[in-house]
Each structure stands twice: as C-alpha cells, then as structure tokens.
Design an enzyme around this catalytic site. Structure first.
Site, short mmCIF file in Angstrom:
data_model
loop_
_atom_site.label_atom_id
_atom_site.label_comp_id
_atom_site.label_asym_id
_atom_site.label_seq_id
_atom_site.Cartn_x
_atom_site.Cartn_y
_atom_site.Cartn_z
N LYS A 199 -0.96 -17.13 -4.01
CA LYS A 199 -1.44 -18.50 -3.80
C LYS A 199 -0.76 -19.39 -4.82
O LYS A 199 -0.86 -19.17 -6.02
CB LYS A 199 -2.96 -18.55 -3.97
CG LYS A 199 -3.49 -19.96 -3.89
CD LYS A 199 -4.99 -19.99 -3.82
CE LYS A 199 -5.49 -21.43 -3.86
NZ LYS A 199 -6.94 -21.48 -3.78
N LYS A 253 -0.14 -18.47 0.76
CA LYS A 253 -0.63 -19.84 0.90
C LYS A 253 0.08 -20.77 -0.07
O LYS A 253 0.22 -20.39 -1.23
CB LYS A 253 -2.13 -19.79 0.59
CG LYS A 253 -2.84 -21.09 0.67
CD LYS A 253 -4.27 -20.80 0.38
CE LYS A 253 -4.98 -22.10 0.22
NZ LYS A 253 -6.24 -21.95 -0.42
C1 PBG Z 1 -10.09 -23.00 -3.34
C2 PBG Z 1 -9.24 -23.14 -2.15
C3 PBG Z 1 -8.29 -24.15 -1.93
C4 PBG Z 1 -7.84 -23.99 -0.63
C5 PBG Z 1 -8.50 -22.87 -0.09
N1 PBG Z 1 -9.36 -22.34 -1.06
C6 PBG Z 1 -7.87 -25.30 -2.78
C7 PBG Z 1 -7.45 -25.06 -4.16
O1 PBG Z 1 -7.08 -23.97 -4.55
O2 PBG Z 1 -7.50 -26.03 -4.91
C8 PBG Z 1 -6.85 -24.89 0.05
C9 PBG Z 1 -6.85 -24.85 1.52
C10 PBG Z 1 -6.20 -25.98 2.18
O3 PBG Z 1 -5.55 -26.85 1.56
O4 PBG Z 1 -6.30 -26.04 3.40
N2 PBG Z 1 -10.10 -21.85 -4.05
#
Ligand code: PBG
Length: 329
Positions: A199, A253
């Site tokens: 991520k 992601k």
């Molecule tokens: C939080 C999380 C995030 C997303 C999914 N889980 C945001 C972040 O890490 O700040 C983002 C998903 C999206 O942008 O569609 N843990």
C-alpha cells in the site's frame, strides 16, 4: 509486410470481426471479480460525497438492498468502511474495538440477511482516530508494536461480528502474524486475511478521506508507514513477508498507476493478488466523463479488464455495481 521473424503474419486477421476478436481474447472480466466497497454511516450523518459522484454513505438498513442488488448481479463480496462522527473519535481510536460499534452492526446485519455474500472489513484505526492516522500517535510518531496490539483487538471484534475476510490496511510491521495468531487463538481460524501488502502513500486516496472525513490527517506521517511510490523491490519484500506471516491474499493499492506492481506480484507469488481501483481513480473517470471528455462506461470497463491482464484476481472498485450491470447486459 515483414514483421520480424514472421514474414507471413497478418495479426489483423485475428481482429477482423467481433466473433474473431472474442475468440482470441486472452483475459476476461466477470462480475465475481468485482468487489464493492461500501461506506457505512450513522443516520445523523449526510450521505453524499461530493468528490465521489453517485457514491453514498449508507446507514445500516440502507446497506441491505444494495447488498441484495450486488448479489443479484453476481458480485460475491463487499468491503465495508465505517464513517465515524468527529465526536466519536479519540486519540487512541478506541471506537475500533468498542462492542457493537457501527462496523460490527453493519457486518451482523449483512451476514444475517445475506449469509452467502463475503464481507471484508479493513483493519486500521484511521476511521476512529481524531488525528486520522491508521495507528496510535505518541509523541508525534506512529508507534508500530503498540499499534499492532490495538489492531489485533479490532480484528477480533470484526471476526466476532461475522466478518469473512479481514483486510489490514495499516502497513504496520508484523501485524499479519499478530492478527493471525489472535484469530487462531480465539477460534477464528476460518477467517481469511487479505493484507494490503503493498500500500503506497498515495494522493489518489483524497476522495476516500473526504468520504471518511479523515482529510485532516498529516500526510507526511502516513509516509512513515505507507510505501514510497518510487519503489517496487520493497513491495515484493512486503508481500513476501505478509505471505510468510499468514496472509491468504494480497492487495496492491492504488490500482492503475501501479499495474507493474500487480503484474510482478502476480508472477512472483502463488496467492491471489487483488487490486484496488481507489477513490481518486474513480473520481478522475467521473470528472472527465461528467465534462463530456471521456466515456465513463467504456473507460471503466477497459481499466477493469487491464487489471485482469496485469494478473489481478479481483478488483475493488466503487463502480462494481455499474460494471457488473454492463457485464450482464
Ligand atoms: C485506510 C484506507 C485508505 C483507503 C482504504 N483504506 C486511506 C488511507 O490509507 O489514507 C483508500 C481507499 C481509496 O482511496 O479508495 N486505512
């Protein structure tokens, strides 16, 4: 026409008609490849999300017809994200493991009405912390091991509520092993783990943070646990570690700008790799199509198919319902 070593090749023959193109197509998309993320709210909160046109925050009762529609369209799972009111958040994110919290009620309601749909829930503290970080915040830092302890409690609560897949999205070190052990010790060995293995600290999460009302979080601090977009070797290391620690599936992601990571991960590891077409990707498609600059349906379907070509098993997409409708048409 001479093409390298294939002087007699005429690749256009295989593109000459619809049936021929379909007969020769290498990768396909099915509704069961789409995972629908859903935002859940308490009834006092507003449902609309301006930066995500046509996406809503739903109350628990409102979720049920949406889940029913997803099932009817052939979607097999939903991923739930609770939106917690500001006055319910605190520095330690204690709402994450409070008995009967919003996400637990949502999981129970969905599994109670539709036991056949897979329910996925994030493990991370950001919806619950006043500072919006995915972990604790102590002396200006997000401490790793203290955060992992809290994440285990959050995971356990969500497993007790009936969640099928827990998706740690927090990027703390060692959390997969700790959560796996906690689940196993409490009789939840049947609950699967989908780690957000790679991520990235991405600006494409902006609209999601609008949806969750966590846009105030310090983005530089997120970079101390989410990955640097310039790295891919590190992604493979993270994924390898998560698999070794017990991850059943792995997520990459964001999605489209990171297809190389998906592709490399799918070639390297023997677990299903999932992609997340994140909120900013959805917002870009919507904004351009609302301006008449792109055709939403065809750009959506092309981007989803490209995830399959890169090697993704499935795709989290806010347009899952719409995409499944197109596939079923
Ligand atoms: C939080 C999380 C995030 C997303 C999914 N889980 C945001 C972040 O890490 O700040 C983002 C998903 C999206 O942008 O569609 N843990």
């Amino acid at each position: 026409m001479i093409v390298g070593d294939f002087p007699f090749a005429r690749p256009r023959r295989l593109r000459s008609s619809g049936w021929m193109r379909e007969m020769c197509q290498e990768h396909f998309l099915k509704p069961s490849h789409l995972i629908l993320p859903l935002f859940v709210r308490e009834k006092e909160m507003d449902g609309d999300i301006p930066s995500m046109p046509q996406i809503k925050r739903f109350t628990v009762p409102e979720l049920l017809p949406v889940v029913h529609e997803a099932l009817t369209l052939g979607i097999k799972s939903v991923a739930l994200f609770p939106v917690i009111a500001g006055d319910q958040r605190d520095a330690k994110g204690e709402g994450a493991f409070r008995e009967d919290n919003l996400i637990s009620r949502a999981i129970r309601a969905i599994k109670g009405s539709f036991p056949e749909i897979g329910v996925i829930a994030d493990v991370a503290l950001d919806p619950y912390t006043s500072h919006g970080q995915d972990g604790l915040l102590i002396h200006g830092r997000v401490p790793n091991d203290e955060t992992v302890e809290v994440l285990c409690a959050q995971a356990l609560l969500q497993a007790r509520a009936g969640c099928d897949i827990l998706a740690p999205s927090d990027m703390m070190d060692g959390r997969i092993m700790a959560i796996r052990k906690t689940l196993d010790d409490h009789g939840f060995d049947h609950v699967a783990l989908m780690s957000y293995g790679a991520k990235y600290a991405s600006s494409f999460y902006g609209p999601f943070r609008d949806a969750l009302k966590t846009d105030g979080a310090d983005k530089n601090l997120k970079k101390t646990y989410q990955m640097n977009p310039g790295n891919i070797k590190e992604a493979l290391k993270e994924i390898a570690m998560d698999i070794r620690e017990g991850a059943d599936m792995v997520m990459v992601k964001p999605g489209l700008p990171y297809l190389d990571v998906i592709s490399k991960a799918a070639q390297t590891f023997h677990v299903p790799i999932f992609a997340y077409q994140v909120s900013g990707e959805y917002a870009m498609l919507k904004a351009a199509s609302n301006n008449g600059w792109l055709d939403f349906d065809s750009c959506l379907m092309e981007s989803l198919l490209c995830f399959k070509r890169a090697g993704a098993q499935g795709i989290f997409t806010y347009a899952a319902l719409h995409g499944a409708k197109i596939l079923n048409a």
